[in-house]
Design a protein around this motif. Structure first.
Motif, mmCIF file in Angstrom:
data_model
loop_
_atom_site.group_PDB
_atom_site.id
_atom_site.type_symbol
_atom_site.label_atom_id
_atom_site.label_comp_id
_atom_site.label_asym_id
_atom_site.label_seq_id
_atom_site.Cartn_x
_atom_site.Cartn_y
_atom_site.Cartn_z
ATOM 1 N N SER A 1 18.637 7.289 -19.393
ATOM 2 C CA SER A 1 19.330 8.124 -20.373
ATOM 3 C C SER A 1 20.770 8.290 -19.904
ATOM 4 C CB SER A 1 18.651 9.490 -20.485
ATOM 5 O OG SER A 1 17.290 9.357 -20.832
ATOM 6 N N LEU A 2 21.709 7.995 -20.783
ATOM 7 C CA LEU A 2 23.124 8.065 -20.431
ATOM 8 C C LEU A 2 23.723 9.347 -20.995
ATOM 9 C CD1 LEU A 2 24.300 4.374 -20.916
ATOM 10 C CD2 LEU A 2 23.178 5.454 -18.964
ATOM 11 N N PRO A 3 24.035 10.328 -20.135
ATOM 12 C CA PRO A 3 24.412 11.659 -20.624
ATOM 13 C C PRO A 3 25.718 11.709 -21.392
ATOM 14 C CG PRO A 3 24.671 11.507 -18.229
ATOM 15 C CD PRO A 3 23.948 10.279 -18.660
ATOM 16 N N PHE A 4 26.629 10.784 -21.138
ATOM 17 C CA PHE A 4 27.895 10.848 -21.866
ATOM 18 C C PHE A 4 27.759 10.257 -23.271
ATOM 19 C CE2 PHE A 4 27.747 6.837 -19.681
ATOM 20 C CZ PHE A 4 28.330 5.928 -20.536
ATOM 21 N N LEU A 5 26.665 9.524 -23.518
ATOM 22 C CA LEU A 5 26.393 8.992 -24.848
ATOM 23 C C LEU A 5 25.234 9.712 -25.537
ATOM 24 C CD1 LEU A 5 26.658 5.158 -24.111
ATOM 25 C CD2 LEU A 5 28.319 6.570 -25.329
ATOM 26 N N GLN B 1 30.766 5.582 -11.040
ATOM 27 C CA GLN B 1 30.539 5.128 -12.409
ATOM 28 C C GLN B 1 29.446 4.065 -12.518
ATOM 29 O OE1 GLN B 1 32.008 6.492 -15.304
ATOM 30 N NE2 GLN B 1 32.525 7.994 -13.739
ATOM 31 N N VAL B 2 28.765 3.773 -11.435
ATOM 32 C CA VAL B 2 27.638 2.836 -11.465
ATOM 33 C C VAL B 2 26.338 3.631 -11.505
ATOM 34 C CG1 VAL B 2 26.395 1.026 -10.218
ATOM 35 C CG2 VAL B 2 28.901 1.036 -10.248
ATOM 36 N N GLY B 3 25.570 3.448 -12.579
ATOM 37 C CA GLY B 3 24.263 4.076 -12.667
ATOM 38 C C GLY B 3 23.256 3.308 -11.835
ATOM 39 N N ARG B 4 22.392 4.051 -11.123
ATOM 40 C CA ARG B 4 21.468 3.392 -10.205
ATOM 41 C C ARG B 4 20.081 4.028 -10.286
ATOM 42 N NH1 ARG B 4 24.169 2.977 -4.352
ATOM 43 N NH2 ARG B 4 23.849 5.239 -4.346
ATOM 44 N N ALA B 5 19.071 3.197 -10.079
ATOM 45 C CA ALA B 5 17.697 3.667 -9.916
ATOM 46 C C ALA B 5 17.330 3.442 -8.451
ATOM 47 C CB ALA B 5 16.752 2.909 -10.841
ATOM 48 N N HIS C 1 17.680 -1.331 -9.449
ATOM 49 C CA HIS C 1 18.642 -1.973 -10.332
ATOM 50 C C HIS C 1 19.819 -1.030 -10.506
ATOM 51 C CE1 HIS C 1 19.955 -5.011 -13.098
ATOM 52 N NE2 HIS C 1 20.065 -4.153 -14.088
ATOM 53 N N ALA C 2 20.961 -1.563 -10.871
ATOM 54 C CA ALA C 2 22.171 -0.772 -11.074
ATOM 55 C C ALA C 2 23.052 -1.474 -12.095
ATOM 56 C CB ALA C 2 22.929 -0.596 -9.752
ATOM 57 N N ALA C 3 23.894 -0.687 -12.769
ATOM 58 C CA ALA C 3 24.836 -1.242 -13.739
ATOM 59 C C ALA C 3 25.979 -0.260 -13.922
ATOM 60 C CB ALA C 3 24.159 -1.523 -15.071
ATOM 61 N N LYS C 4 27.139 -0.764 -14.298
ATOM 62 C CA LYS C 4 28.323 0.073 -14.447
ATOM 63 C C LYS C 4 28.278 0.789 -15.791
ATOM 64 C CE LYS C 4 33.214 0.137 -13.305
ATOM 65 N NZ LYS C 4 34.412 -0.656 -12.912
ATOM 66 N N THR C 5 27.399 1.787 -15.856
ATOM 67 C CA THR C 5 27.199 2.555 -17.091
ATOM 68 C C THR C 5 27.240 4.050 -16.826
ATOM 69 O OG1 THR C 5 24.813 2.441 -16.748
ATOM 70 C CG2 THR C 5 25.788 0.763 -18.164
ATOM 71 N N ALA C 6 27.711 4.467 -15.646
ATOM 72 C CA ALA C 6 27.705 5.880 -15.227
ATOM 73 C C ALA C 6 26.280 6.343 -14.977
ATOM 74 C CB ALA C 6 28.437 6.752 -16.214
ATOM 75 N N GLY D 1 0.787 -1.226 0.000
ATOM 76 C CA GLY D 1 0.000 0.000 0.000
ATOM 77 C C GLY D 1 0.818 1.274 0.000
ATOM 78 N N ARG D 2 2.130 1.155 0.088
ATOM 79 C CA ARG D 2 2.975 2.353 0.086
ATOM 80 C C ARG D 2 3.349 2.743 -1.348
ATOM 81 N NH1 ARG D 2 7.972 1.662 4.001
ATOM 82 N NH2 ARG D 2 7.985 -0.441 3.112
ATOM 83 N N TRP D 3 3.576 4.044 -1.510
ATOM 84 C CA TRP D 3 4.003 4.565 -2.802
ATOM 85 C C TRP D 3 5.496 4.323 -3.005
ATOM 86 C CZ3 TRP D 3 0.656 6.357 -6.382
ATOM 87 C CH2 TRP D 3 -0.622 6.724 -5.958
ATOM 88 N N ARG D 4 5.868 4.171 -4.264
ATOM 89 C CA ARG D 4 7.272 4.080 -4.661
ATOM 90 C C ARG D 4 7.541 5.045 -5.811
ATOM 91 N NH1 ARG D 4 5.510 -0.073 -1.498
ATOM 92 N NH2 ARG D 4 6.928 -1.847 -1.332
ATOM 93 N N LEU D 5 8.744 5.542 -5.868
ATOM 94 C CA LEU D 5 9.250 6.217 -7.053
ATOM 95 C C LEU D 5 10.749 5.983 -7.131
ATOM 96 C CD1 LEU D 5 10.864 9.015 -6.120
ATOM 97 C CD2 LEU D 5 8.565 9.961 -6.040
ATOM 98 N N LEU D 6 11.312 6.243 -8.305
ATOM 99 C CA LEU D 6 12.746 6.063 -8.530
ATOM 100 C C LEU D 6 13.407 7.412 -8.749
ATOM 101 C CD1 LEU D 6 12.659 3.122 -11.130
ATOM 102 C CD2 LEU D 6 12.693 2.962 -8.635
ATOM 103 N N VAL D 7 14.655 7.510 -8.303
ATOM 104 C CA VAL D 7 15.486 8.688 -8.556
ATOM 105 C C VAL D 7 16.790 8.213 -9.185
ATOM 106 C CG1 VAL D 7 16.695 10.656 -7.537
ATOM 107 C CG2 VAL D 7 14.474 9.951 -6.622
ATOM 108 N N GLY D 8 17.213 8.857 -10.272
ATOM 109 C CA GLY D 8 18.468 8.495 -10.925
ATOM 110 C C GLY D 8 19.665 8.943 -10.113
ATOM 111 N N ASN D 9 20.723 8.131 -10.124
ATOM 112 C CA ASN D 9 21.893 8.402 -9.298
ATOM 113 C C ASN D 9 23.111 7.728 -9.910
ATOM 114 O OD1 ASN D 9 23.382 7.137 -6.422
ATOM 115 N ND2 ASN D 9 23.194 9.336 -6.708
ATOM 116 N N GLU D 10 24.274 8.194 -9.494
ATOM 117 C CA GLU D 10 25.535 7.566 -9.888
ATOM 118 C C GLU D 10 26.396 7.378 -8.656
ATOM 119 O OE1 GLU D 10 29.498 8.326 -12.690
ATOM 120 O OE2 GLU D 10 27.986 9.895 -12.450
ATOM 121 N N ASP D 11 27.034 6.229 -8.570
ATOM 122 C CA ASP D 11 27.948 5.936 -7.464
ATOM 123 C C ASP D 11 29.188 5.276 -8.044
ATOM 124 O OD1 ASP D 11 29.079 5.485 -4.967
ATOM 125 O OD2 ASP D 11 28.023 3.585 -4.692
#
Length: 518
Positions: A212-216, A148-152, A171-176, A136-146
């Motif tokens: 969206s990957l800003p360096f690409l 060089q790892v891109g994270r939601a 989820h996260a991946a090494k994509t900046a 019953g709780r709300w969720r949202l995602l915020v984009g982040n980098e740690d």
């Protein structure tokens, strides 16, 4: 979003000039049909401590009672420090009975989300549409980098005021850095109807996670499975994070989808940047446009999204020209005679009579369609192809933009279909970015046919291969091929003859743009 009979488009807007700067606000336009638009006053502008240096991207969520809430990134600075740090703010309509939602208010408890200690506060932005989980709780995602790892990052709330970060990202991946993340459920494979994020997220078979990957300057997505209890997402393809599909292989960035309850579909908007100079933008007084809105759904194979211009765009069609069963010999071309080819909607089905002359496919290009297209552009003769359209072409063909296919033969005998947009001859001006861009098309062409739809709008060439499996948008600035001087042609630079099974080219009327008199 869709609200009380109106589509609302909010967008990053600089009221002081054509170039982006830190006084950015939320522009606001409304439409009845996603084609003809009325511009309103900006919806959100810097006015509180937590957004005094800019109101950056965000998303809207329609609450169960029908009220919309916007969550957006505000820019602030630590006192005595010029470094920006990013927080998330909320805004509500001042008058929810106003279908145009002309005024928005920011509650006094902003910011609703601030970066925890240890988070990179300069890479912490672009909240998604919110949804409810099984608790019953709300969720949202915020984009982040740690590192060089891109994270939601996942944030949860019971009241939309107080938010807590989940221990692990969705989820996260090494994509900046992951800018403008988007997360939504998709209906069963092959079904064109969208799925509303709120209420269906926990039960949908598949979800799409896009970043969206800003360096690409590209938008990438994966299709996968969402565990609503744990708030974790796993792509179906284990290599998907590093060999991800793109919404578009051309100029298309910072995109966002929304669910349209009026027509039960999911609609994708993408930002189209310029390819000319900053000085040219300043002279025009504006820079950047939105692509034509696209309906998106999961392909029948369940591995990729399909995109198609919303049906309302067809209301602009007029004066069609048709060609059927016309063979284009090797090295030949012919013109589609139109009164006005600078604004056109072209649908064509090509028929390949034989694959015997198809060139062998070099597997070293398996993950780099653009490199292959750079080597084998529209003017490089091949076996089966290049064949396709020359659009925005001058009478002497000195200027022309090519949208084409080239078919290769893989080691197992199956065809590999490359789709390219070649803008290297799009303009006589040398002061422009004129790339070749490309993607592969997932089709076995068992019936020998390959379809292409191309929307041409003066400086925009937006193409959809094989009913929207591969999309390419190119930004071009012809100097000769403008207005009545623009021509449309079909060409074949391959050894194998190609047949135009059927082609229809419509001249397109102008969409209507007005400004509200407030």
């Amino acid at each position: 979003m869709y609200y009380k009979g109106w589509y609302h488009l909010f967008y990053q807007y600089n009221p002081n000039g054509a170039a982006w700067d830190r006084s950015i606000v939320w522009g606001h336009s409304v439409s009845r049909d996603l084609v003809n638009w009325m511009t309103l006053e900006p919806a959100i502008s810097p006015s509180i401590d937590s957004d005094r240096f800019g109101c950056w991207s965000g998303s809207a969520t329609i609450l169960p009672d029908g009220t919309p809430i916007i969550v957006y990134t505000g820019i602030n600075r630590i006192q005595g420090n010029d470094t920006n740090y990013q927080v998330q703010n909320a805004a509500y309509p001042k008058n929810a009975s106003d279908p145009l939602l002309r005024e928005w208010v920011k509650p006094g408890y902003n910011p609703i989300i601030s970066p925890d200690a240890g988070l990179n506060a300069t890479q912490f932005r672009d909240p998604t549409t919110a949804w409810k989980g099984p608790d019953g709780r709300w969720r949202l995602l915020v984009g982040n980098e740690d590192g060089q790892v891109g994270r939601a990052l996942v944030y949860r709330s019971s009241d939309l005021k107080t938010w807590e970060r989940a221990a692990e990202p969705l989820h996260a991946a090494k994509t900046a850095m992951w800018e403008c993340p988007d997360f939504f459920p998709v209906a069963a494979a092959g079904e064109e109807s969208g799925v509303d994020l709120d209420g269906a997220a926990a039960t949908a078979d598949k979800h799409v996670l896009k970043s969206s990957l800003p360096f690409l300057w590209n938008d990438y997505y994966t299709v996968g499975t969402y565990d609503a209890g744990e708030d974790r997402y796993v792509p179906d393809d284990p290599s998907g994070d590093y060999a991800r599909r793109r919404y578009d292989y051309g100029t298309f960035y910072a995109s966002k989808t929304f669910y349209d309850p009026a027509k039960k579909r999911r609609v994708l908007w993408g930002w189209v940047n310029e390819s000319d100079t900053a000085a040219a933008d300043a002279a025009k007084g504006w820079a950047g446009i939105q692509a034509v809105p696209r309906k998106v759904w999961l392909d029948a194979g369940g591995k990729q999204l399909v995109q198609w211009p919303v049906e309302e765009v067809e209301s602009l069609r007029g004066n069609p020209t048709m060609v059927s069963d016309k063979v284009v010999k090797a090295g030949k071309h012919f013109e589609i005679k139109m009164y006005e080819a600078a604004q056109a909607d072209v649908e064509v089905v090509f028929e390949i009579t034989s694959l015997e002359k198809a060139e062998p496919f070099d597997t070293s290009f398996s993950n780099d369609a653009q490199k292959l297209c750079n080597m084998k552009g529209a003017d490089v003769a091949g076996g089966v192809g290049p064949f396709g359209l020359w659009v925005l072409a001058s009478a002497d063909l000195e200027e022309r933009t090519a949208v084409f296919f080239r078919v290769f033969r893989a080691y197992d005998g199956k065809p590999v279909v490359l789709m390219c947009s070649d803008t290297t001859k799009s303009s006589l001006s040398s002061d422009l970015y004129k790339p070749r861009v490309a993607g592969y098309v997932d089709t076995d062409i068992t019936d020998g046919k390959i379809s292409l739809r191309t929307l041409i709008d003066r400086s925009v060439v937006e193409s959809f291969g094989v009913r929207g499996k591969t999309c390419i948008l190119s930004r071009v600035y012809p100097s000769l091929a403008t207005g009545r001087n623009a021509h449309l042609l079909v060409f074949n630079n391959g050894e194998e003859d190609i047949k135009v099974h059927h082609l229809t080219a419509w001249e397109m009327n102008n969409a209507q743009f007005t400004k509200s008199a407030l």
